[in-house]
Design a protein around this motif. Structure first.
Motif, PDB file in Angstrom:
ATOM      1  N   LEU A 143       6.119  -9.181  -1.585  1.00 53.71           N
ATOM      2  CA  LEU A 143       4.989  -8.633  -0.831  1.00 53.71           C
ATOM      3  C   LEU A 143       5.316  -7.215  -0.379  1.00 53.71           C
ATOM      4  CD1 LEU A 143       4.364 -11.776   1.380  1.00 53.71           C
ATOM      5  CD2 LEU A 143       2.950 -11.047  -0.536  1.00 53.71           C
ATOM      6  N   LEU A 144       4.348  -6.301  -0.531  1.00 52.18           N
ATOM      7  CA  LEU A 144       4.514  -4.910  -0.088  1.00 52.18           C
ATOM      8  C   LEU A 144       3.236  -4.464   0.613  1.00 52.18           C
ATOM      9  CD1 LEU A 144       6.427  -2.392  -0.304  1.00 52.18           C
ATOM     10  CD2 LEU A 144       4.962  -1.665  -2.208  1.00 52.18           C
ATOM     11  N   PRO A 145       3.357  -3.886   1.816  1.00 52.19           N
ATOM     12  CA  PRO A 145       2.156  -3.370   2.509  1.00 52.19           C
ATOM     13  C   PRO A 145       1.410  -2.363   1.648  1.00 52.19           C
ATOM     14  CG  PRO A 145       4.016  -3.437   4.014  1.00 52.19           C
ATOM     15  CD  PRO A 145       4.560  -3.741   2.663  1.00 52.19           C
ATOM     16  N   ARG A 146       0.091  -2.440   1.681  1.00 49.49           N
ATOM     17  CA  ARG A 146      -0.723  -1.535   0.869  1.00 49.49           C
ATOM     18  C   ARG A 146      -0.442  -0.075   1.195  1.00 49.49           C
ATOM     19  NH1 ARG A 146      -6.832  -3.476  -0.035  1.00 49.49           N
ATOM     20  NH2 ARG A 146      -6.930  -1.229  -0.376  1.00 49.49           N
ATOM     21  N   SER A 147      -0.190   0.206   2.464  1.00 43.23           N
ATOM     22  CA  SER A 147       0.006   1.595   2.881  1.00 43.23           C
ATOM     23  C   SER A 147       1.284   2.205   2.313  1.00 43.23           C
ATOM     24  CB  SER A 147       0.047   1.669   4.409  1.00 43.23           C
ATOM     25  OG  SER A 147       1.106   0.865   4.909  1.00 43.23           O
ATOM     26  N   GLU A 148       2.242   1.354   1.903  1.00 40.51           N
ATOM     27  CA  GLU A 148       3.513   1.874   1.397  1.00 40.51           C
ATOM     28  C   GLU A 148       3.569   1.924  -0.122  1.00 40.51           C
ATOM     29  OE1 GLU A 148       6.800  -0.206   3.035  1.00 40.51           O
ATOM     30  OE2 GLU A 148       6.079  -0.085   5.104  1.00 40.51           O
ATOM     31  N   TYR A 149       2.545   1.450  -0.779  1.00 42.27           N
ATOM     32  CA  TYR A 149       2.580   1.408  -2.243  1.00 42.27           C
ATOM     33  C   TYR A 149       2.234   2.778  -2.816  1.00 42.27           C
ATOM     34  CZ  TYR A 149       1.469   0.190  -7.042  1.00 42.27           C
ATOM     35  OH  TYR A 149       1.436   0.150  -8.403  1.00 42.27           O
ATOM     36  N   ARG A 175      -4.136   6.025  -6.698  1.00 41.28           N
ATOM     37  CA  ARG A 175      -5.322   6.837  -6.372  1.00 41.28           C
ATOM     38  C   ARG A 175      -6.549   5.950  -6.186  1.00 41.28           C
ATOM     39  NH1 ARG A 175      -4.918  10.827 -11.376  1.00 41.28           N
ATOM     40  NH2 ARG A 175      -4.520   8.770 -12.299  1.00 41.28           N
ATOM     41  N   LEU A 176      -6.675   4.951  -7.055  1.00 43.63           N
ATOM     42  CA  LEU A 176      -7.799   4.034  -6.899  1.00 43.63           C
ATOM     43  C   LEU A 176      -7.670   3.231  -5.596  1.00 43.63           C
ATOM     44  CD1 LEU A 176      -8.059   2.686 -10.566  1.00 43.63           C
ATOM     45  CD2 LEU A 176      -9.457   4.449  -9.469  1.00 43.63           C
ATOM     46  N   LEU A 177      -6.422   2.908  -5.253  1.00 46.78           N
ATOM     47  CA  LEU A 177      -6.197   2.153  -4.018  1.00 46.78           C
ATOM     48  C   LEU A 177      -6.599   2.958  -2.799  1.00 46.78           C
ATOM     49  CD1 LEU A 177      -5.065  -0.610  -3.152  1.00 46.78           C
ATOM     50  CD2 LEU A 177      -2.837   0.491  -2.851  1.00 46.78           C
ATOM     51  N   ARG A 178      -6.266   4.249  -2.777  1.00 45.73           N
ATOM     52  CA  ARG A 178      -6.633   5.123  -1.655  1.00 45.73           C
ATOM     53  C   ARG A 178      -8.147   5.332  -1.598  1.00 45.73           C
ATOM     54  NH1 ARG A 178      -2.416   8.294  -3.877  1.00 45.73           N
ATOM     55  NH2 ARG A 178      -0.372   7.826  -2.894  1.00 45.73           N
ATOM     56  N   ASP A 179      -8.767   5.520  -2.791  1.00 43.87           N
ATOM     57  CA  ASP A 179     -10.224   5.727  -2.820  1.00 43.87           C
ATOM     58  C   ASP A 179     -10.957   4.509  -2.248  1.00 43.87           C
ATOM     59  OD1 ASP A 179      -9.796   8.157  -3.944  1.00 43.87           O
ATOM     60  OD2 ASP A 179     -10.168   7.496  -6.017  1.00 43.87           O
ATOM     61  N   SER A 180     -10.444   3.314  -2.552  1.00 43.90           N
ATOM     62  CA  SER A 180     -11.109   2.123  -2.033  1.00 43.90           C
ATOM     63  C   SER A 180     -10.938   1.994  -0.535  1.00 43.90           C
ATOM     64  CB  SER A 180     -10.518   0.877  -2.729  1.00 43.90           C
ATOM     65  OG  SER A 180      -9.144   0.717  -2.399  1.00 43.90           O
ATOM     66  N   VAL A 196      -4.104  -8.001  -4.868  1.00 46.56           N
ATOM     67  CA  VAL A 196      -4.274  -7.033  -3.780  1.00 46.56           C
ATOM     68  C   VAL A 196      -5.140  -7.663  -2.702  1.00 46.56           C
ATOM     69  CG1 VAL A 196      -5.071  -4.742  -3.138  1.00 46.56           C
ATOM     70  CG2 VAL A 196      -4.082  -5.124  -5.410  1.00 46.56           C
ATOM     71  N   SER A 197      -4.586  -7.729  -1.479  1.00 49.95           N
ATOM     72  CA  SER A 197      -5.337  -8.229  -0.340  1.00 49.95           C
ATOM     73  C   SER A 197      -5.577  -7.072   0.631  1.00 49.95           C
ATOM     74  CB  SER A 197      -4.566  -9.358   0.348  1.00 49.95           C
ATOM     75  OG  SER A 197      -3.370  -8.862   0.914  1.00 49.95           O
ATOM     76  N   GLU A 198      -6.179  -7.357   1.762  1.00 44.78           N
ATOM     77  CA  GLU A 198      -6.451  -6.307   2.736  1.00 44.78           C
ATOM     78  C   GLU A 198      -5.170  -5.753   3.353  1.00 44.78           C
ATOM     79  OE1 GLU A 198      -9.095  -7.818   5.631  1.00 44.78           O
ATOM     80  OE2 GLU A 198     -10.791  -8.030   4.223  1.00 44.78           O
ATOM     81  N   GLU A 199      -4.093  -6.558   3.319  1.00 49.80           N
ATOM     82  CA  GLU A 199      -2.866  -6.125   3.993  1.00 49.80           C
ATOM     83  C   GLU A 199      -1.752  -5.740   3.020  1.00 49.80           C
ATOM     84  OE1 GLU A 199      -1.753  -9.309   6.496  1.00 49.80           O
ATOM     85  OE2 GLU A 199      -3.450  -9.045   7.886  1.00 49.80           O
ATOM     86  N   ASN A 200      -1.650  -6.401   1.882  1.00 49.44           N
ATOM     87  CA  ASN A 200      -0.503  -6.133   1.027  1.00 49.44           C
ATOM     88  C   ASN A 200      -0.849  -6.331  -0.453  1.00 49.44           C
ATOM     89  OD1 ASN A 200      -0.315  -8.998   0.536  1.00 49.44           O
ATOM     90  ND2 ASN A 200       0.648  -9.168   2.551  1.00 49.44           N
ATOM     91  N   ILE A 201       0.157  -6.002  -1.278  1.00 50.58           N
ATOM     92  CA  ILE A 201       0.104  -6.233  -2.727  1.00 50.58           C
ATOM     93  C   ILE A 201       1.152  -7.300  -3.040  1.00 50.58           C
ATOM     94  CG2 ILE A 201       0.398  -5.198  -5.008  1.00 50.58           C
ATOM     95  CD1 ILE A 201      -0.344  -2.508  -3.725  1.00 50.58           C
ATOM     96  N   ARG A 202       0.750  -8.277  -3.827  1.00 55.14           N
ATOM     97  CA  ARG A 202       1.614  -9.428  -4.068  1.00 55.14           C
ATOM     98  C   ARG A 202       1.912  -9.573  -5.565  1.00 55.14           C
ATOM     99  NH1 ARG A 202      -1.584 -12.995  -2.302  1.00 55.14           N
ATOM    100  NH2 ARG A 202      -2.145 -14.233  -4.142  1.00 55.14           N
TER     101      ARG A 202
END
Length: 470
Positions: free
Chosen positions: A426-432, A463-468, A368-374
């Protein structure tokens, strides 16, 4: 009456003496229509065995089990190690085909097509008769004290046996390495390829031991097929048998004496490769070779009596009863045989000229990076063709704006080769929104065939991704 070495008995194996020692058999030669047919079929089978590595189909030998490269070529069909599951159906079909033939004709395979019988009866024993003479001469030579004649014949015979065993072993090895490679290995010498040389030594030794000494003991002691025949045949199966109604009481024709057609000449015993007396009924040792049929017919011709005292017939037919051809067991064996062959044929049509293997890279299953999940994978691309193939890759998913990295311009894999390449999703974090399936497909050109595999795109708990992020 006490049994001597020349009188076979159903009470024990014919090649064992009353004192437990080995009774070495020297079956006499025989002539007749079945003998001619068997020799012709044997020569055809030997020719097939020799020529299969030489005949090329689609650029490969007709049968080439390339274990080193994990490629298996069968009459134009190329299988990778991952495709070998379809061979289960092929072997199953062949197994029930053998059951079907046995239920119809008894041990036809043993007497007419088994490699043991083909090479022993039509190659090694022919050479033995050429050097040592007919059966009577062979027995005399065996009892003879060692002299110049015996030494010359023994050395000549066993030297040829060793040479033939080596040739058969080399042909067998050519089914597993290319014939060109085998030829070069032979001229390079044993030190260059010690494992192949050791293989040839061991196989040649086994073949020499079998065809020069062990012989019919392989059929009587090791091979389980003779013991299985009692479960596969019935009274309507065509076997080789003696017409007891017509033949008894046996004996030489005498004036004012009522005797059957059997003159008790023991010719059927003399020609039997396992030494049995077929007049004692169907026995485990009988391999269905028909030697006794031709021998008895020859005797019947000489004494002016009808042929067929010993013949191919069912037990019901030999006892004067009618014979049924269609029986429940035949339908069962035929159905199972058809299922195996049909399953193999259908599965073979599904085999692609390439293959795709996917494994997740070791370590953390996702990043997990600032922009996407790999997600990172290794793709194993296999080319089963004899020409280069270029693979293009696509990733299909119903969720998100999935992107790929690696293999953007396609990958060319050489003939009969394989390669492993990294591949990243690669998938944008906002779409996961959680794990979801992804179908990875490769398209091979030329040929335009497509192979697909499904993987799971993994990530953290949404949920953890959104909380972070908050």
């Amino acid at each position: 009456m006490a049994r001597n070495r020349h009188t076979p008995s159903r009470e024990s194996v014919t090649t064992i003496q009353t004192d437990g020692s080995r009774n070495f058999l020297h079956p006499a030669d025989v002539r007749g229509k079945y003998t001619i047919l068997r020799r012709v079929s044997a020569m055809v089978l030997i020719a097939v065995y020799v020529l299969l590595p030489l005949i090329h189909i689609n650029g490969n030998p007709a049968v080439f089990l390339d274990i080193a490269e994990r490629r298996f070529h069968l009459f134009g069909l190329t299988l990778a190690a991952e495709d070998l599951w379809i061979m289960f159906f092929f072997v199953t079909g062949l197994g029930f085909l053998l059951f079907f033939v046995t239920a119809l004709f008894g041990r036809l395979w043993c007497g007419w097509a088994c490699p043991q019988t083909v090479f022993l009866e039509h190659v090694f024993r022919r050479i033995e008769r050429w050097i040592d003479g007919p059966a009577k001469k062979q027995k005399e030579l065996e009892k003879m004290e060692w002299c110049t004649e015996k030494v010359i014949k023994r050395v000549a015979k066993h030297a040829i046996f060793l040479l033939l065993a080596g040739v058969i072993a080399h042909i067998f090895l050519s089914y597993f390495i290319s014939l060109d490679a085998l030829s070069s290995w032979v001229f390079e010498g044993p030190a260059a390829h010690p494992r192949a040389f050791a293989f040839i030594l061991v196989v040649s030794g086994i073949l020499y031991f079998n065809f020069s000494w062990f012989r019919e003991q392989l059929c009587l002691i090791i091979c389980p097929y003779g013991r299985l025949q009692s479960a596969l045949i019935d009274d309507d199966t065509v076997v080789i048998g003696y017409d007891e109604v017509r033949g008894e009481p046996r004996g030489r024709p005498r004036k004012n004496a009522e005797v059957g057609d059997c003159i008790d000449c023991f010719r059927c015993v003399e020609v039997c490769p396992t030494g049995i007396d077929i007049r004692q009924g169907l026995q485990m040792e009988c391999i269905g070779c028909s030697n006794c049929v031709d021998a008895c017919n020859e005797v019947m011709d000489k004494v002016g009596r009808p042929r067929g005292l010993v013949r191919y017939d069912s037990l019901n037919g030999l006892s004067g009863k009618g014979r049924k051809i269609l029986r429940p067991r035949l339908f069962l064996y035929f159905a199972l045989m058809s299922f195996g062959i049909a399953a193999f044929a259908i599965s073979a049509t599904k085999i692609k000229p390439g293959n795709l293997g996917i494994s997740r890279m070791t370590g953390t299953p996702f990043f997990v990076s600032e922009e996407n999940i790999r997600n990172q994978f290794n793709l194993r691309l296999i080319n089963k063709r004899n020409q280069p193939v270029t693979y293009n890759i696509t990733a299909l998913a119903e969720e998100g704006s999935l992107e790929t990295a690696g293999m953007e311009e396609g990958v060319t894999v050489g003939p009969m080769e394989e390669t492993v390449r990294p591949f990243v999703l690669l998938l944008p974090r906002s779409e996961y929104e959680g794990t979801f399936p992804v179908r990875i497909e490769i398209t091979g050109q030329p040929g335009d065939f497509t192979i697909g595999r499904e993987v799971e795109f993994l990530g953290p708990d949404p949920r953890l991704l959104r909380d972070s992020e908050e």
